[in-house]
Design an enzyme around this catalytic site. Structure first.
Site, PDB file in Angstrom:
ATOM      1  N   ASP A  52      28.391  34.806  37.212  1.00  0.00           N
ATOM      2  CA  ASP A  52      28.967  36.116  37.366  1.00  0.00           C
ATOM      3  C   ASP A  52      28.940  36.494  38.879  1.00  0.00           C
ATOM      4  O   ASP A  52      27.989  36.381  39.405  1.00  0.00           O
ATOM      5  CB  ASP A  52      27.878  37.161  36.604  1.00  0.00           C
ATOM      6  CG  ASP A  52      28.646  38.391  36.171  1.00  0.00           C
ATOM      7  OD1 ASP A  52      29.241  38.734  36.953  1.00  0.00           O
ATOM      8  OD2 ASP A  52      28.805  38.433  35.048  1.00  0.00           O
ATOM      9  N   LEU A  53      30.045  37.018  39.172  1.00  0.00           N
ATOM     10  CA  LEU A  53      30.250  37.835  40.521  1.00  0.00           C
ATOM     11  C   LEU A  53      29.153  38.572  40.818  1.00  0.00           C
ATOM     12  O   LEU A  53      28.915  39.058  42.162  1.00  0.00           O
ATOM     13  CB  LEU A  53      31.552  38.315  40.681  1.00  0.00           C
ATOM     14  CG  LEU A  53      32.647  37.448  40.895  1.00  0.00           C
ATOM     15  CD1 LEU A  53      33.998  38.225  40.586  1.00  0.00           C
ATOM     16  CD2 LEU A  53      32.849  37.048  42.293  1.00  0.00           C
ATOM     17  N   GLY A  74      37.533  38.981  38.724  1.00  0.00           N
ATOM     18  CA  GLY A  74      37.386  40.251  38.306  1.00  0.00           C
ATOM     19  C   GLY A  74      38.206  40.783  37.401  1.00  0.00           C
ATOM     20  O   GLY A  74      39.136  40.160  36.657  1.00  0.00           O
ATOM     21  N   SER A  76      41.382  42.712  35.770  1.00  0.00           N
ATOM     22  CA  SER A  76      42.663  42.273  36.699  1.00  0.00           C
ATOM     23  C   SER A  76      43.915  43.322  36.082  1.00  0.00           C
ATOM     24  O   SER A  76      44.980  43.082  36.199  1.00  0.00           O
ATOM     25  CB  SER A  76      43.184  40.743  36.308  1.00  0.00           C
ATOM     26  OG  SER A  76      43.080  40.697  34.930  1.00  0.00           O
ATOM     27  N   SER A 111      46.468  44.292  44.961  1.00  0.00           N
ATOM     28  CA  SER A 111      47.474  44.342  43.913  1.00  0.00           C
ATOM     29  C   SER A 111      48.453  45.690  44.372  1.00  0.00           C
ATOM     30  O   SER A 111      47.866  46.596  45.145  1.00  0.00           O
ATOM     31  CB  SER A 111      46.906  44.961  42.704  1.00  0.00           C
ATOM     32  OG  SER A 111      47.732  45.208  41.543  1.00  0.00           O
ATOM     33  N   ASN A 112      49.475  45.417  43.785  1.00  0.00           N
ATOM     34  CA  ASN A 112      50.581  46.674  44.010  1.00  0.00           C
ATOM     35  C   ASN A 112      49.900  48.147  43.544  1.00  0.00           C
ATOM     36  O   ASN A 112      50.085  49.108  43.835  1.00  0.00           O
ATOM     37  CB  ASN A 112      51.723  46.365  43.227  1.00  0.00           C
ATOM     38  CG  ASN A 112      51.732  46.546  42.045  1.00  0.00           C
ATOM     39  OD1 ASN A 112      51.780  47.555  41.264  1.00  0.00           O
ATOM     40  ND2 ASN A 112      51.701  45.287  41.169  1.00  0.00           N
ATOM     41  N   TYR A 136      41.369  50.485  38.224  1.00  0.00           N
ATOM     42  CA  TYR A 136      41.681  49.113  38.837  1.00  0.00           C
ATOM     43  C   TYR A 136      42.112  49.091  40.103  1.00  0.00           C
ATOM     44  O   TYR A 136      41.754  48.579  41.058  1.00  0.00           O
ATOM     45  CB  TYR A 136      42.456  48.314  37.777  1.00  0.00           C
ATOM     46  CG  TYR A 136      43.284  47.279  38.198  1.00  0.00           C
ATOM     47  CD1 TYR A 136      42.548  46.056  38.545  1.00  0.00           C
ATOM     48  CD2 TYR A 136      44.656  47.135  38.299  1.00  0.00           C
ATOM     49  CE1 TYR A 136      43.030  44.735  39.016  1.00  0.00           C
ATOM     50  CE2 TYR A 136      45.195  45.984  39.007  1.00  0.00           C
ATOM     51  CZ  TYR A 136      44.438  44.943  39.149  1.00  0.00           C
ATOM     52  OH  TYR A 136      45.062  43.673  39.631  1.00  0.00           O
ATOM     53  N   LYS A 140      40.911  47.949  44.089  1.00  0.00           N
ATOM     54  CA  LYS A 140      41.788  46.941  45.074  1.00  0.00           C
ATOM     55  C   LYS A 140      41.783  47.732  46.387  1.00  0.00           C
ATOM     56  O   LYS A 140      41.777  46.813  47.427  1.00  0.00           O
ATOM     57  CB  LYS A 140      43.100  46.610  44.370  1.00  0.00           C
ATOM     58  CG  LYS A 140      42.921  45.792  43.192  1.00  0.00           C
ATOM     59  CD  LYS A 140      42.428  44.425  43.343  1.00  0.00           C
ATOM     60  CE  LYS A 140      42.422  43.653  42.049  1.00  0.00           C
ATOM     61  NZ  LYS A 140      41.926  42.226  42.425  1.00  0.00           N
ATOM     62  N   ARG A 174      61.213  46.414  35.571  1.00  0.00           N
ATOM     63  CA  ARG A 174      60.633  46.619  37.059  1.00  0.00           C
ATOM     64  C   ARG A 174      60.364  45.277  37.768  1.00  0.00           C
ATOM     65  O   ARG A 174      60.174  45.278  38.873  1.00  0.00           O
ATOM     66  CB  ARG A 174      59.211  47.158  36.241  1.00  0.00           C
ATOM     67  CG  ARG A 174      58.093  47.295  37.755  1.00  0.00           C
ATOM     68  CD  ARG A 174      56.910  48.021  37.396  1.00  0.00           C
ATOM     69  NE  ARG A 174      55.700  48.051  38.131  1.00  0.00           N
ATOM     70  CZ  ARG A 174      54.711  47.174  38.165  1.00  0.00           C
ATOM     71  NH1 ARG A 174      54.854  46.388  37.270  1.00  0.00           N
ATOM     72  NH2 ARG A 174      53.763  47.287  39.075  1.00  0.00           N
TER      73      ARG A 174
END
Ligand code: NAI
Ligand code: 15L
Length: 268
Positions: A52-53, A74, A76, A111-112, A136, A140, A174
């Site tokens: 586990d992180l 993680g 996502s 991530s965007n 989320y 990031k 998109r």
């Protein structure tokens, strides 16, 4: 092939499996980890260990001797704050501590959604303001800031991959802009790992989209520093997907798409 092992977190996830197979075939020395079991046959030269992180000592042990940390593990997609904070904030801190201890380069799957509340009419360079579109995306954005801290204080190098939509194929309008093919992702990760230098700053941002003519939102980034050029394109899907929009005013206005409209309660 990188001279030192590469630690890949999130190995059992969608992109982790793609990269394990592609980099494994090239004979890369891979140390794989995830909190979920690895579902595929292990490539030769790869080891997998469940962790586990949130278990800092385990992540430090896994990273021993590694020259690169490819951090994909993680949460996502958008989730409540309390779900995101453990894997994506505490877990990320453990990954950065491991990079610091090993003098390893961090390749962070950003991530965007770290910039998702920019409008689609805007053109962004790599130094644009962060504009997360949920908890989320906020995690990031925090990850990129953490990378800046570890660069300035400890000299840790980072590649921040602001991935658009990395799936086998684009599936809506998109993604005619945001799609990143698996082959372009693999080439990107290879360049990010093997580039001898990340330039004078020590960190680079890369917009993770293929060569899509509808990608007019993202412009300057560090691709020349690592030597990456996307080769695939979503363009051939345009005829079948251009009508596939959400019909939601908020979702269609902002770059982050669907995540921007989740739990949206602002009054205009
Ligand atoms: P995924 O959800 O399929 O994989 C994430 C993996 O992380 C899972 O296998 C999960 O078990 C593991 N994980 C979650 N919490 C953990 C914990 N506490 N300890 C250990 N492992 C944990 O996601 P996917 O699509 O493979 O994405 C990989 C990375 O790229 C993620 O960081 C995601 O945020 C990022 N990304 C992906 C995009 C895409 O289009 N697929 C777009 C933008 C960013
Ligand atoms: C992401 O960050 C997610 O991990 C992925 O599942 C998609 O939602 C992608 O962004 C996207 O914006 O299409």
């Amino acid at each position: 092939v990188p001279p030192k092992p590469v630690l890949l977190t999130g190995a059992s996830g969608a992109l982790g499996r793609v990269l394990t197979r592609a980099l494994g075939e090239r004979g890369w020395p891979l140390r794989l980890t995830d909190r979920a079991p690895f579902p595929d046959p292990l490539p030769e030269g790869a080891r997998f260990q469940i962790a586990d992180l949130e278990d800092g000592p385990a992540i430090l042990r896994l990273a021993e001797g590694c020259g690169t940390i490819l951090h994909l593990g993680g949460i996502s997609v958008e989730h409540p704050f309390e779900t995101v904070i453990g894997p994506n904030i505490r877990g990320l801190y453990h990954a950065y501590e491991a990079a610091r201890r090993e003098g390893a380069r961090m390749i962070f799957a950003s991530s965007n959604h770290a910039i998702g509340f920019h409008e689609r009419s805007e053109v962004l360079d790599d130094d644009c303001a962060l504009a997360p579109d949920g908890f989320y995306g906020l995690s990031k954005a925090y990850g990129e800031l953490m990378g800046g801290l570890y660069r300035d204080k400890h000299g840790v190098e980072s590649v921040f991959l602001r991935i658009g939509s990395c799936f086998p194929e684009p599936t809506d309008a998109r993604m005619l802009a945001t799609w990143l093919s698996y082959a372009d992702l693999t080439r990107l990760i290879a360049r990010a790992t093997l580039a001898p230098s990340l330039g004078p700053k020590g960190t680079v941002v890369i917009w993770g989209a293929s060569n899509n003519s509808r990608m007019t939102w993202w412009r300057r980034d560090g691709r020349d520093v690592i030597g990456w050029t996307p080769q695939d394109s979503a363009d051939s899907y345009a005829a079948s997907l251009e009508g596939k929009t959400s019909g939601n005013r908020i979702v269609e206005r902002y770059q982050g798409g669907g995540f921007t409209g989740l739990d949206y309660s602002r009054r205009e």
